[in-house]
Design an enzyme around this catalytic site. Structure first.
Site, PDB file in Angstrom:
ATOM      1  N   ASP A   1       0.859  -1.175   0.000  1.00 58.99           N
ATOM      2  CA  ASP A   1       0.000   0.000   0.000  1.00 58.99           C
ATOM      3  C   ASP A   1       0.904   1.236   0.000  1.00 58.99           C
ATOM      4  OD1 ASP A   1      -2.523   1.308   0.264  1.00 58.99           O
ATOM      5  OD2 ASP A   1      -2.285   1.401   2.426  1.00 58.99           O
TER       6      ASP A   1
ATOM      7  N   PHE B   1     -10.307  -0.531  -0.556  1.00 61.30           N
ATOM      8  CA  PHE B   1      -9.942  -1.338   0.602  1.00 61.30           C
ATOM      9  C   PHE B   1     -10.244  -2.795   0.288  1.00 61.30           C
ATOM     10  CE2 PHE B   1      -9.771  -3.377   4.632  1.00 61.30           C
ATOM     11  CZ  PHE B   1      -8.584  -2.845   5.119  1.00 61.30           C
TER      12      PHE B   1
HETATM   13  P1  IMP Z   1       1.929  -0.537   3.778  1.00 60.56           P
HETATM   14  O1  IMP Z   1       2.946  -0.597   4.860  1.00 60.56           O
HETATM   15  O2  IMP Z   1       1.156   0.741   3.782  1.00 60.56           O
HETATM   16  O3  IMP Z   1       2.455  -0.876   2.409  1.00 60.56           O
HETATM   17  O4  IMP Z   1       0.813  -1.580   4.154  1.00 60.56           O
HETATM   18  C1  IMP Z   1       1.007  -2.879   4.117  1.00 60.56           C
HETATM   19  C2  IMP Z   1       0.017  -3.642   4.976  1.00 60.56           C
HETATM   20  O5  IMP Z   1      -1.196  -2.924   5.279  1.00 60.56           O
HETATM   21  C3  IMP Z   1      -0.400  -4.856   4.177  1.00 60.56           C
HETATM   22  O6  IMP Z   1       0.495  -5.898   4.344  1.00 60.56           O
HETATM   23  C4  IMP Z   1      -1.774  -5.122   4.748  1.00 60.56           C
HETATM   24  O7  IMP Z   1      -1.637  -5.919   5.904  1.00 60.56           O
HETATM   25  C5  IMP Z   1      -2.328  -3.765   5.115  1.00 60.56           C
HETATM   26  N1  IMP Z   1      -3.184  -3.255   4.009  1.00 60.56           N
HETATM   27  C6  IMP Z   1      -2.877  -2.294   3.124  1.00 60.56           C
HETATM   28  N2  IMP Z   1      -3.881  -2.092   2.249  1.00 60.56           N
HETATM   29  C7  IMP Z   1      -4.839  -2.980   2.589  1.00 60.56           C
HETATM   30  C8  IMP Z   1      -6.137  -3.282   2.027  1.00 60.56           C
HETATM   31  O8  IMP Z   1      -6.614  -2.705   1.032  1.00 60.56           O
HETATM   32  N3  IMP Z   1      -6.828  -4.281   2.645  1.00 60.56           N
HETATM   33  C9  IMP Z   1      -6.349  -4.950   3.734  1.00 60.56           C
HETATM   34  N4  IMP Z   1      -5.155  -4.704   4.273  1.00 60.56           N
HETATM   35  C10 IMP Z   1      -4.404  -3.717   3.702  1.00 60.56           C
END
Ligand code: IMP
Ligand code: MG
Length: 182
Positions: free
Chosen positions: A105, A154
């Site tokens: 994300d 999401f």
């Molecule tokens: P980042 O550190 O922002 O890249 O987020 C990574 C983590 O956030 C992922 O491994 C997921 O566990 C959670 N995450 C991010 N986007 C989503 C989503 O759309 N649905 C569910 N979990 C998410």
């Protein structure tokens, strides 16, 4: 039960779509990691299903390990602070590490994890993600392997949760903004 599940939103990717990608990327990884000491590291809990599909399609003597990292807070947005809540059980010194992630994300989690792992002297650290949401990136990060790109939605299902639910859906879907309580 099955009918209730189908009201959860549009199916973005079916189980068959995912299995096809696991086969394709598994073959690519098999080719890329010939003669290497591969440790496949899954990120708990979201990546478990994707990782199990993927490793069944990698025809190498690999090892499997898991890490759990959480960004502070449990809402749907990432706060930017990461901590490892369950570390690897294996030594990755001079090994080839392939991190298997459910979704990238903002990039915060993997940016932190790759940096921490790099300090342990591995031969290489690469990333294979099931989903990529590049429009939300806050830290520069490009996966080496990815199954699908998604819009800024999401996402739930196939390992991905909202408040620990929906991980067991056998497909990838999303929640409408009205269904999410921040
Ligand atoms: P980042 O550190 O922002 O890249 O987020 C990574 C983590 O956030 C992922 O491994 C997921 O566990 C959670 N995450 C991010 N986007 C989503 C989503 O759309 N649905 C569910 N979990 C998410
Ligand atoms: Mg995750």
């Amino acid at each position: 039960m099955a009918e209730e599940r189908s009201t959860l939103g549009k199916v973005l990717f079916t189980e068959q779509d995912i299995l096809d990608k696991a086969k394709e990327l598994g073959a690519q990884i098999t080719e890329d990691y010939q003669d290497s000491d591969l440790i496949v590291v899954g990120t708990l809990k979201g990546a478990v299903m994707w990782m199990s599909d993927l490793v069944k399609n990698i025809d190498l003597d690999l090892k499997m390990d898991f890490v759990s990292a959480s960004s502070y807070g449990s809402g749907t947005t990432t706060s930017g602070l990461v901590k490892i809540t369950k570390d690897l059980s294996m030594d990755i010194y001079q090994k080839d590490v392939l991190i298997v992630e459910d979704i990238i994300d903002t990039g915060t989690t993997l940016h932190y994890l790759t940096k921490k792992f790099a300090e342990r002297g591995p031969k290489s650290v690469k990333i294979c993600t099931m989903l990529d949401k590049p429009s939300r990136r806050r830290v520069p990060l490009t996966p080496d392997y990815k199954a699908f790109t998604v819009e800024d939605l999401f996402i739930i299902g196939y390992g991905l949760d909202y408040d620990q639910k929906y991980r067991n859906l056998p497909y990838i879907s999303y929640l409408e903004p009205g269904d999410i309580q921040e």
